[in-house]
Design a protein around this motif. Structure first.
Motif, PDB file in Angstrom:
ATOM      1  N   ASN A  71      -5.778   3.945  -6.133  1.00 21.12           N
ATOM      2  CA  ASN A  71      -6.261   4.934  -7.099  1.00 21.12           C
ATOM      3  C   ASN A  71      -6.540   4.304  -8.458  1.00 21.12           C
ATOM      4  OD1 ASN A  71      -6.114   7.095  -5.263  1.00 21.12           O
ATOM      5  ND2 ASN A  71      -3.941   7.399  -5.700  1.00 21.12           N
ATOM      6  N   LEU A  72      -5.627   3.459  -8.930  1.00 20.32           N
ATOM      7  CA  LEU A  72      -5.785   2.837 -10.239  1.00 20.32           C
ATOM      8  C   LEU A  72      -7.011   1.941 -10.288  1.00 20.32           C
ATOM      9  CD1 LEU A  72      -4.869   2.030 -13.083  1.00 20.32           C
ATOM     10  CD2 LEU A  72      -3.324   0.368 -12.031  1.00 20.32           C
ATOM     11  N   CYS A  73      -7.195   1.138  -9.251  1.00 22.56           N
ATOM     12  CA  CYS A  73      -8.304   0.181  -9.222  1.00 22.56           C
ATOM     13  C   CYS A  73      -9.615   0.821  -8.776  1.00 22.56           C
ATOM     14  CB  CYS A  73      -7.971  -0.986  -8.295  1.00 22.56           C
ATOM     15  SG  CYS A  73      -6.496  -1.923  -8.782  1.00 22.56           S
ATOM     16  N   ALA A  74      -9.533   2.084  -8.312  1.00 16.56           N
ATOM     17  CA  ALA A  74     -10.717   2.795  -7.802  1.00 16.56           C
ATOM     18  C   ALA A  74     -11.387   1.992  -6.698  1.00 16.56           C
ATOM     19  CB  ALA A  74     -11.688   3.105  -8.937  1.00 16.56           C
ATOM     20  N   GLU A  75     -10.558   1.417  -5.815  1.00 17.50           N
ATOM     21  CA  GLU A  75     -11.050   0.622  -4.692  1.00 17.50           C
ATOM     22  C   GLU A  75     -10.276   1.026  -3.447  1.00 17.50           C
ATOM     23  OE1 GLU A  75     -10.460  -3.473  -5.673  1.00 17.50           O
ATOM     24  OE2 GLU A  75     -11.674  -3.387  -7.508  1.00 17.50           O
ATOM     25  N   GLU A  76     -10.986   1.219  -2.330  1.00 21.98           N
ATOM     26  CA  GLU A  76     -10.319   1.579  -1.093  1.00 21.98           C
ATOM     27  C   GLU A  76      -9.399   0.455  -0.624  1.00 21.98           C
ATOM     28  OE1 GLU A  76      -8.852   3.695   1.937  1.00 21.98           O
ATOM     29  OE2 GLU A  76     -10.124   4.444   0.299  1.00 21.98           O
ATOM     30  N   GLU A  77      -9.823  -0.770  -0.810  1.00 22.92           N
ATOM     31  CA  GLU A  77      -8.991  -1.937  -0.499  1.00 22.92           C
ATOM     32  C   GLU A  77      -8.987  -2.849  -1.715  1.00 22.92           C
ATOM     33  OE1 GLU A  77      -6.972  -2.645   1.914  1.00 22.92           O
ATOM     34  OE2 GLU A  77      -7.415  -0.797   3.010  1.00 22.92           O
ATOM     35  N   PRO A  78      -8.053  -2.648  -2.623  1.00 20.46           N
ATOM     36  CA  PRO A  78      -8.031  -3.461  -3.845  1.00 20.46           C
ATOM     37  C   PRO A  78      -7.912  -4.950  -3.531  1.00 20.46           C
ATOM     38  CG  PRO A  78      -6.502  -1.624  -4.008  1.00 20.46           C
ATOM     39  CD  PRO A  78      -6.954  -1.676  -2.589  1.00 20.46           C
ATOM     40  N   THR A  79      -8.663  -5.741  -4.253  1.00 20.67           N
ATOM     41  CA  THR A  79      -8.612  -7.188  -4.067  1.00 20.67           C
ATOM     42  C   THR A  79      -7.338  -7.753  -4.696  1.00 20.67           C
ATOM     43  OG1 THR A  79      -9.747  -7.661  -6.148  1.00 20.67           O
ATOM     44  CG2 THR A  79     -11.126  -7.272  -4.194  1.00 20.67           C
ATOM     45  N   VAL A  80      -7.046  -8.986  -4.351  1.00 23.45           N
ATOM     46  CA  VAL A  80      -5.890  -9.668  -4.945  1.00 23.45           C
ATOM     47  C   VAL A  80      -6.041  -9.731  -6.459  1.00 23.45           C
ATOM     48  CG1 VAL A  80      -4.671 -11.871  -5.097  1.00 23.45           C
ATOM     49  CG2 VAL A  80      -5.392 -11.001  -2.865  1.00 23.45           C
ATOM     50  N   ASP A  81      -7.262  -9.988  -6.924  1.00 23.50           N
ATOM     51  CA  ASP A  81      -7.490 -10.066  -8.372  1.00 23.50           C
ATOM     52  C   ASP A  81      -7.292  -8.708  -9.039  1.00 23.50           C
ATOM     53  OD1 ASP A  81      -8.010 -12.748  -8.222  1.00 23.50           O
ATOM     54  OD2 ASP A  81     -10.200 -12.531  -8.241  1.00 23.50           O
ATOM     55  N   SER A  82      -7.759  -7.639  -8.377  1.00 24.23           N
ATOM     56  CA  SER A  82      -7.604  -6.305  -8.960  1.00 24.23           C
ATOM     57  C   SER A  82      -6.134  -5.925  -9.081  1.00 24.23           C
ATOM     58  CB  SER A  82      -8.339  -5.272  -8.097  1.00 24.23           C
ATOM     59  OG  SER A  82      -9.732  -5.486  -8.113  1.00 24.23           O
ATOM     60  N   ILE A  83      -5.373  -6.179  -8.012  1.00 22.83           N
ATOM     61  CA  ILE A  83      -3.943  -5.880  -8.048  1.00 22.83           C
ATOM     62  C   ILE A  83      -3.238  -6.761  -9.071  1.00 22.83           C
ATOM     63  CG2 ILE A  83      -1.805  -5.995  -6.707  1.00 22.83           C
ATOM     64  CD1 ILE A  83      -3.487  -5.165  -4.251  1.00 22.83           C
ATOM     65  N   GLY A  84      -3.637  -8.026  -9.112  1.00 20.04           N
ATOM     66  CA  GLY A  84      -2.998  -8.961 -10.043  1.00 20.04           C
ATOM     67  C   GLY A  84      -3.196  -8.595 -11.496  1.00 20.04           C
ATOM     68  N   ALA A  85      -4.339  -7.966 -11.814  1.00 22.27           N
ATOM     69  CA  ALA A  85      -4.604  -7.577 -13.199  1.00 22.27           C
ATOM     70  C   ALA A  85      -3.597  -6.554 -13.704  1.00 22.27           C
ATOM     71  CB  ALA A  85      -6.020  -7.011 -13.317  1.00 22.27           C
ATOM     72  N   PHE A  86      -3.030  -5.783 -12.770  1.00 21.12           N
ATOM     73  CA  PHE A  86      -2.077  -4.741 -13.145  1.00 21.12           C
ATOM     74  C   PHE A  86      -0.667  -5.026 -12.635  1.00 21.12           C
ATOM     75  CE2 PHE A  86      -6.254  -2.581 -13.024  1.00 21.12           C
ATOM     76  CZ  PHE A  86      -6.329  -2.225 -14.366  1.00 21.12           C
ATOM     77  N   SER A 143      11.255   4.787 -15.853  1.00 20.62           N
ATOM     78  CA  SER A 143      12.044   5.407 -14.795  1.00 20.62           C
ATOM     79  C   SER A 143      11.399   5.108 -13.445  1.00 20.62           C
ATOM     80  CB  SER A 143      12.109   6.925 -15.009  1.00 20.62           C
ATOM     81  OG  SER A 143      12.658   7.235 -16.274  1.00 20.62           O
ATOM     82  N   TYR A 144      12.136   4.428 -12.593  1.00 26.30           N
ATOM     83  CA  TYR A 144      11.663   3.984 -11.271  1.00 26.30           C
ATOM     84  C   TYR A 144      10.177   3.609 -11.304  1.00 26.30           C
ATOM     85  CZ  TYR A 144      11.428   9.168 -11.212  1.00 26.30           C
ATOM     86  OH  TYR A 144      11.260  10.487 -11.538  1.00 26.30           O
ATOM     87  N   PRO A 145       9.830   2.649 -12.197  1.00 26.86           N
ATOM     88  CA  PRO A 145       8.412   2.396 -12.454  1.00 26.86           C
ATOM     89  C   PRO A 145       7.730   1.573 -11.368  1.00 26.86           C
ATOM     90  CG  PRO A 145       9.757   0.837 -13.668  1.00 26.86           C
ATOM     91  CD  PRO A 145      10.719   1.801 -13.008  1.00 26.86           C
ATOM     92  N   VAL A 146       6.466   1.892 -11.121  1.00 33.35           N
ATOM     93  CA  VAL A 146       5.586   0.971 -10.403  1.00 33.35           C
ATOM     94  C   VAL A 146       5.295  -0.184 -11.367  1.00 33.35           C
ATOM     95  CG1 VAL A 146       3.276   0.658  -9.453  1.00 33.35           C
ATOM     96  CG2 VAL A 146       4.539   2.758  -8.976  1.00 33.35           C
ATOM     97  N   ILE A 147       5.562  -1.392 -10.943  1.00 32.02           N
ATOM     98  CA  ILE A 147       5.303  -2.569 -11.765  1.00 32.02           C
ATOM     99  C   ILE A 147       4.304  -3.489 -11.081  1.00 32.02           C
ATOM    100  CG2 ILE A 147       6.320  -4.683 -12.728  1.00 32.02           C
ATOM    101  CD1 ILE A 147       7.049  -2.210 -14.332  1.00 32.02           C
ATOM    102  N   THR A 148       4.532  -3.732  -9.810  1.00 36.03           N
ATOM    103  CA  THR A 148       3.671  -4.595  -9.018  1.00 36.03           C
ATOM    104  C   THR A 148       3.750  -4.123  -7.571  1.00 36.03           C
ATOM    105  OG1 THR A 148       3.146  -6.923  -8.538  1.00 36.03           O
ATOM    106  CG2 THR A 148       5.488  -6.303  -8.535  1.00 36.03           C
ATOM    107  N   LEU A 149       2.926  -4.670  -6.709  1.00 32.21           N
ATOM    108  CA  LEU A 149       2.931  -4.280  -5.302  1.00 32.21           C
ATOM    109  C   LEU A 149       4.026  -5.063  -4.584  1.00 32.21           C
ATOM    110  CD1 LEU A 149       1.414  -2.452  -3.327  1.00 32.21           C
ATOM    111  CD2 LEU A 149      -0.057  -4.402  -2.768  1.00 32.21           C
ATOM    112  N   VAL A 150       5.015  -4.347  -4.047  1.00 34.12           N
ATOM    113  CA  VAL A 150       6.158  -4.972  -3.368  1.00 34.12           C
ATOM    114  C   VAL A 150       6.189  -4.510  -1.916  1.00 34.12           C
ATOM    115  CG1 VAL A 150       8.670  -5.213  -3.312  1.00 34.12           C
ATOM    116  CG2 VAL A 150       7.489  -5.081  -5.513  1.00 34.12           C
ATOM    117  N   HIS A 151       6.178  -5.454  -0.990  1.00 34.18           N
ATOM    118  CA  HIS A 151       6.260  -5.148   0.451  1.00 34.18           C
ATOM    119  C   HIS A 151       5.143  -4.204   0.908  1.00 34.18           C
ATOM    120  CE1 HIS A 151      10.060  -7.011  -0.131  1.00 34.18           C
ATOM    121  NE2 HIS A 151      10.704  -5.927  -0.540  1.00 34.18           N
TER     122      HIS A 151
END
Length: 277
Positions: free
Chosen positions: A172-187, A155-163
């Motif tokens: 919060n998920l990556c436990a990083e104040e500024e998640p890296t491209v690799d960290s975001i890409g993993a999820f 239901s209205y899921p977060v899937i990837t970072l859009v815009h």
């Protein structure tokens, strides 16, 4: 009713699974039931009550056993913790199917917003090394595929970072104040779909201001590319976080009571019954 709360993981004792299952009695001889695990949303920093028990009750009324997964959120979250907790929840239910009168081949996981990310992760990342290692599949203590859900309801899921929206969820998920491209890409779950991904039911509103509808569209496109069955409903209007979109979850807030959207859960139940007999 079997109503109990189970701790899933010593490393994150705050992560729990709560059962809502009818008792077996002399008068009530039930065949093994299909089961849904409900993952409320909250941006990986809280868990929404509106997306927890009200959802479990609706599925129970439709003949499901229901469980609520209260997964780890900030500040207790560590990378991969919610994904591992979802895997542990599914594993626990298969290992305890007789106790709860569960059909182990009809276990589904449903999620909302960030909880939708948890549920979609269960369907896409179930065979990922971090998950396999944590639940004992790599070591041979647990069988292959014990944590793969038979379907996901998103239901209205977060899937990837859009815009750049809902970036806080990834912080919060990556436990990083500024998640890296690799960290975001993993999820980024649309990039993780493969031939072993679970079938999915998805719904979203076109005007969702927090999690763009592209999340659902991109995930559905990835599923289609791998010929994974899915059903998708895009409603023309509605804000983020509608849950059941009725007075039960939004009393006194008519803008969030959307009668046209309320049938999503009936469609989801019909999808399970039609394609997962």
């Amino acid at each position: 009713m079997i109503y109990e709360t189970i701790k899933l993981w010593d490393e994150h004792p705050e992560a729990t699974l709560t059962s809502y299952c009818p008792d077996m009695t002399k008068e009530l001889h039930l065949t093994p039931r299909k089961t849904v695990i409900v993952c409320p949303g909250g941006g990986y920093h809280f868990l929404s009550d509106r997306e927890a028990e009200p959802i479990a009750f609706r599925f129970m009324a439709a003949g499901f056993n229901a469980f609520i997964l209260r997964y780890s959120v900030a500040p207790n979250i560590t990378p991969w913790a919610p994904q591992i907790e979802a895997a542990l929840a599914i594993k626990y239910l298969r290992e305890n199917a007789e106790k709860y009168n569960i059909d182990p081949e009809r276990i589904f996981i449903a999620g909302f917003s960030a909880g939708g990310h948890v549920a979609a992760s269960a369907g896409t990342l179930w065979n990922h090394k971090e998950v396999r290692d944590a639940i004992g599949v790599t070591s041979g203590e647990a069988p292959e595929g014990i944590n793969r859900p038979d379907g996901t309801i998103l239901s209205y899921p977060v899937i990837t970072l859009v815009h750049g929206k809902h970036k806080n969820s990834f912080k919060n998920l990556c436990a990083e104040e500024e998640p890296t491209v690799d960290s975001i890409g993993a999820f980024a779950l649309d990039k993780s779909v493969d031939d072993g991904t679970s079938p999915a039911f998805l719904w979203h509103t076109f005007t969702d201001e927090l999690v763009p509808v592209e999340c659902t569209l991109q995930y559905a496109s990835a599923l289609a590319a791998h010929k994974i069955p899915c059903e998708v409903h895009i409603y023309p209007e509605g804000n983020h976080g509608l849950s059941l979109a009725n007075e039960f979850v939004y009393s006194g807030k008519p803008a969030s009571e959307r009668p046209y959207v309320q049938n999503w859960i009936d469609h989801a139940i019909a999808w399970v019954n039609a394609f997962h007999k």
